[in-house]
Design a protein around this motif. Structure first.
Motif, PDB file in Angstrom:
ATOM      1  N   ASP A  97     -38.122   4.657 -11.835  1.00 50.06           N
ATOM      2  CA  ASP A  97     -37.627   5.600 -12.849  1.00 50.06           C
ATOM      3  C   ASP A  97     -37.387   4.919 -14.195  1.00 50.06           C
ATOM      4  O   ASP A  97     -36.888   5.532 -15.133  1.00 50.06           O
ATOM      5  CB  ASP A  97     -36.359   6.298 -12.367  1.00 50.06           C
ATOM      6  N   ALA A 133     -32.052   4.632  -3.053  1.00 48.28           N
ATOM      7  CA  ALA A 133     -32.049   6.055  -3.412  1.00 48.28           C
ATOM      8  C   ALA A 133     -33.098   6.342  -4.478  1.00 48.28           C
ATOM      9  O   ALA A 133     -33.825   7.338  -4.399  1.00 48.28           O
ATOM     10  CB  ALA A 133     -30.658   6.478  -3.885  1.00 48.28           C
ATOM     11  N   VAL A 134     -33.194   5.472  -5.465  1.00 45.70           N
ATOM     12  CA  VAL A 134     -34.201   5.648  -6.521  1.00 45.70           C
ATOM     13  C   VAL A 134     -35.605   5.527  -5.936  1.00 45.70           C
ATOM     14  O   VAL A 134     -36.492   6.349  -6.214  1.00 45.70           O
ATOM     15  CB  VAL A 134     -33.991   4.621  -7.661  1.00 45.70           C
ATOM     16  N   ALA A 137     -36.562   8.570  -3.884  1.00 46.66           N
ATOM     17  CA  ALA A 137     -36.878   9.715  -4.747  1.00 46.66           C
ATOM     18  C   ALA A 137     -38.267   9.609  -5.360  1.00 46.66           C
ATOM     19  O   ALA A 137     -38.834  10.607  -5.798  1.00 46.66           O
ATOM     20  CB  ALA A 137     -35.828   9.836  -5.853  1.00 46.66           C
ATOM     21  N   HIS A 138     -38.820   8.397  -5.365  1.00 48.98           N
ATOM     22  CA  HIS A 138     -40.160   8.177  -5.915  1.00 48.98           C
ATOM     23  C   HIS A 138     -41.198   7.935  -4.820  1.00 48.98           C
ATOM     24  O   HIS A 138     -42.259   7.362  -5.079  1.00 48.98           O
ATOM     25  CB  HIS A 138     -40.131   7.023  -6.920  1.00 48.98           C
ATOM     26  N   THR A 144     -36.123   4.814   3.095  1.00 52.21           N
ATOM     27  CA  THR A 144     -35.289   5.653   3.967  1.00 52.21           C
ATOM     28  C   THR A 144     -35.418   5.237   5.433  1.00 52.21           C
ATOM     29  O   THR A 144     -34.873   5.907   6.307  1.00 52.21           O
ATOM     30  CB  THR A 144     -35.660   7.142   3.824  1.00 52.21           C
TER      31      THR A 144
END
Length: 150
Positions: A97, A133-134, A137-138, A144
């Motif tokens: 991000d 987490a970043v 999300a990508h 995970t």
């Protein structure tokens, strides 16, 4: 002289992680090497063998393809049959991000006769978890995944 050699070895080991040269690093480990990386995230947990540590390094490489570890200090104590190495380091990369990842920590490494028997990695595990987490999300599936443990 021995301590100077071990300091160079430790610094080179971190460079091998930067270079994703995990095979060379793993050759310096005993088969039942113990590795602990703190935190409740996909890189956390404990491994007790070289194969699990290989999978962990491969995951680290996928999650941090541009991760750069910089060794800032190395201390060595002991003799070849029982050596303790303490490595202080910083880590940096740019996350998908665009935000910066920055962490620091200390590894306590035990060696016997030139082989690594134990690696205890201590870092800010919340910074690692936040980066997961970043990455998740990508679309990074390893971000995970369950920890690799053995």
């Amino acid at each position: 002289m021995y301590h100077a050699i071990v300091k160079r070895f430790a610094t080179r080991s971190f460079e091998r992680v930067n270079d994703h040269d995990y095979d060379a690093l793993l050759r310096s480990c005993v088969p039942d090497v113990h590795h602990r990386f703190g935190g409740d995230h996909p890189l956390g947990g404990e491994r007790h063998d070289k194969e699990a540590l290989r999978r962990w390094f491969e995951r680290l490489g996928r999650l941090g393809p541009a991760l750069r570890l910089t060794v800032t200090d190395v201390w060595v104590t002991g003799l070849p049959h029982h050596t303790t190495v303490i490595v202080r380091w910083s880590a940096a990369q740019t996350l998908p991000d665009g935000s910066p990842y920055a962490n620091h920590g200390v590894h306590v490494i035990r060696m016997r006769w030139g082989k690594i028997v134990d690696i205890d990695a201590n870092e800010d595990s919340q910074v690692v978890a936040g980066s997961m987490a970043v990455l998740a999300a990508h679309g990074y599936p390893d971000a995970t995944a369950a920890p690799i443990v053995s």
